[in-house]
Enzyme design. Structure first.
Site, PDB file in Angstrom:
ATOM      1  N   GLN A  37      13.807 -76.272 -14.981  1.00 12.40           N
ATOM      2  CA  GLN A  37      14.003 -75.550 -16.234  1.00 12.40           C
ATOM      3  C   GLN A  37      15.481 -75.556 -16.632  1.00 12.40           C
ATOM      4  O   GLN A  37      16.373 -75.579 -15.770  1.00 12.40           O
ATOM      5  CB  GLN A  37      13.485 -74.118 -16.132  1.00 12.40           C
ATOM      6  N   HIS A  64      12.171 -74.780 -10.875  1.00 15.31           N
ATOM      7  CA  HIS A  64      11.225 -73.679 -11.037  1.00 15.31           C
ATOM      8  C   HIS A  64      10.236 -73.699  -9.879  1.00 15.31           C
ATOM      9  O   HIS A  64       9.980 -72.686  -9.258  1.00 15.31           O
ATOM     10  CB  HIS A  64      10.491 -73.779 -12.373  1.00 15.31           C
ATOM     11  N   PHE A 114      12.153 -64.655  -6.018  1.00 13.49           N
ATOM     12  CA  PHE A 114      11.710 -65.870  -6.697  1.00 13.49           C
ATOM     13  C   PHE A 114      11.097 -66.854  -5.703  1.00 13.49           C
ATOM     14  O   PHE A 114       9.985 -67.356  -5.886  1.00 13.49           O
ATOM     15  CB  PHE A 114      12.909 -66.489  -7.411  1.00 13.49           C
ATOM     16  N   HIS A 117       7.756 -65.698  -4.262  1.00 10.84           N
ATOM     17  CA  HIS A 117       6.651 -65.922  -5.206  1.00 10.84           C
ATOM     18  C   HIS A 117       6.213 -67.382  -5.184  1.00 10.84           C
ATOM     19  O   HIS A 117       5.003 -67.675  -5.126  1.00 10.84           O
ATOM     20  CB  HIS A 117       7.080 -65.523  -6.610  1.00 10.84           C
ATOM     21  N   GLU A 118       7.177 -68.297  -5.237  1.00  7.69           N
ATOM     22  CA  GLU A 118       6.828 -69.718  -5.291  1.00  7.69           C
ATOM     23  C   GLU A 118       6.126 -70.171  -4.011  1.00  7.69           C
ATOM     24  O   GLU A 118       5.158 -70.938  -4.059  1.00  7.69           O
ATOM     25  CB  GLU A 118       8.082 -70.559  -5.544  1.00  7.69           C
ATOM     26  N   LYS A 121       2.466 -68.249  -3.822  1.00 13.01           N
ATOM     27  CA  LYS A 121       1.497 -68.688  -4.832  1.00 13.01           C
ATOM     28  C   LYS A 121       1.199 -70.175  -4.733  1.00 13.01           C
ATOM     29  O   LYS A 121       0.041 -70.592  -4.790  1.00 13.01           O
ATOM     30  CB  LYS A 121       2.004 -68.360  -6.233  1.00 13.01           C
ATOM     31  N   HIS A 122       2.225 -71.003  -4.572  1.00 14.78           N
ATOM     32  CA  HIS A 122       2.056 -72.451  -4.624  1.00 14.78           C
ATOM     33  C   HIS A 122       2.230 -73.126  -3.264  1.00 14.78           C
ATOM     34  O   HIS A 122       1.445 -73.993  -2.893  1.00 14.78           O
ATOM     35  CB  HIS A 122       3.066 -73.053  -5.616  1.00 14.78           C
TER      36      HIS A 122
END
Length: 229
Positions: A37, A64, A114, A117-118, A121-122
């Site tokens: 990003q 990102h 951050f 979360h990444e 989730k992924h």
């Protein structure tokens, strides 16, 4: 009673095998989206941004995430709650993450929220090929391979607040990286469309860029701004 007990044991074994199979299938995926990003576009919108506690990031594209996806356009998420983010696993990568994967969310942070979360989730959906350390290291390596800012500036496309042709932006990145990108736009505080995120596709080992099997939904206008940062 012995016969019934045998049936019960077999049933339990079948259920265990099924749960293991489901767990392994939940982590299968076809490719990654590697998403970067532009911080100027993140900040130049109606949504506020906050610089990290480590200071203002460089005027460069920031990571990102690296997101497992399926060829039908869907994606797995939050695949393994038993593998929460462990900061100790990335201790040797912290300085590189702060530079290349900075947080711009408010309130200001050090990046841990951050990255947590990444990963959760992924990243947990790619555990079949990448553990937590490898997930972040692989993503950092991909950023070095895909120098988006260099590709754009080499084509005369600069983060100067001017408007550029979407087709020229795509061509510049394809010439620089070797593969066609997907460009995501957002809108600045005045409602103008601007270059926000660049998606590239990576094989499911995380090793090499590939032609995207499917692009995300969304559309930019024919002319988009490339804001300063």
């Amino acid at each position: 009673m012995e016969f019934q007990g045998s049936i019960l044991i077999k049933a339990i074994l079948v259920l265990q095998c099924f749960s293991i199979l489901c767990a392994s299938q939940s982590q299968d995926f076809d490719f990654f989206y590697f998403v970067q990003q532009w911080p100027g576009s993140y900040c130049d919108s109606k949504k506020a941004c906050c610089y990290p506690t480590t200071g203002k990031p460089d005027a460069d594209f920031g990571i990102h995430g690296l997101w497992p996806n399926y060829k039908d356009g869907t994606y797995p998420s939050n695949c393994d709650p038993s593998k929460p983010f462990d900061e100790s696993q990335i201790s040797g990568l912290t300085s590189s993450l702060q530079k290349n994967w900075p947080t711009l969310a408010c309130p200001s942070g050090d990046g841990i929220t951050f990255w947590t979360h990444e990963w959760e989730k992924h990243g947990t959906c790619s555990e079949s090929v990448l553990n937590q350390h490898d997930y972040f290291e692989t993503t950092l390596n991909l950023k070095q391979k895909a120098n988006l800012l260099k590709a754009l500036t080499s084509a005369g496309i600069n983060a100067d607040g001017g408007s550029y042709s979407l087709s020229n932006i795509k061509t510049a990145i394809q010439d620089g990286v070797g593969f066609a990108p997907f460009i995501e736009c957002n809108r600045d505080s005045s409602g103008n469309s601007q270059l926000y995120q660049v998606y590239l596709c990576v094989d499911n080992s995380g090793s090499d860029f590939i032609d995207c099997p499917v692009f995300p939904h969304g559309k930019c206008g024919p002319e988009i701004e490339f804001p300063t940062f």
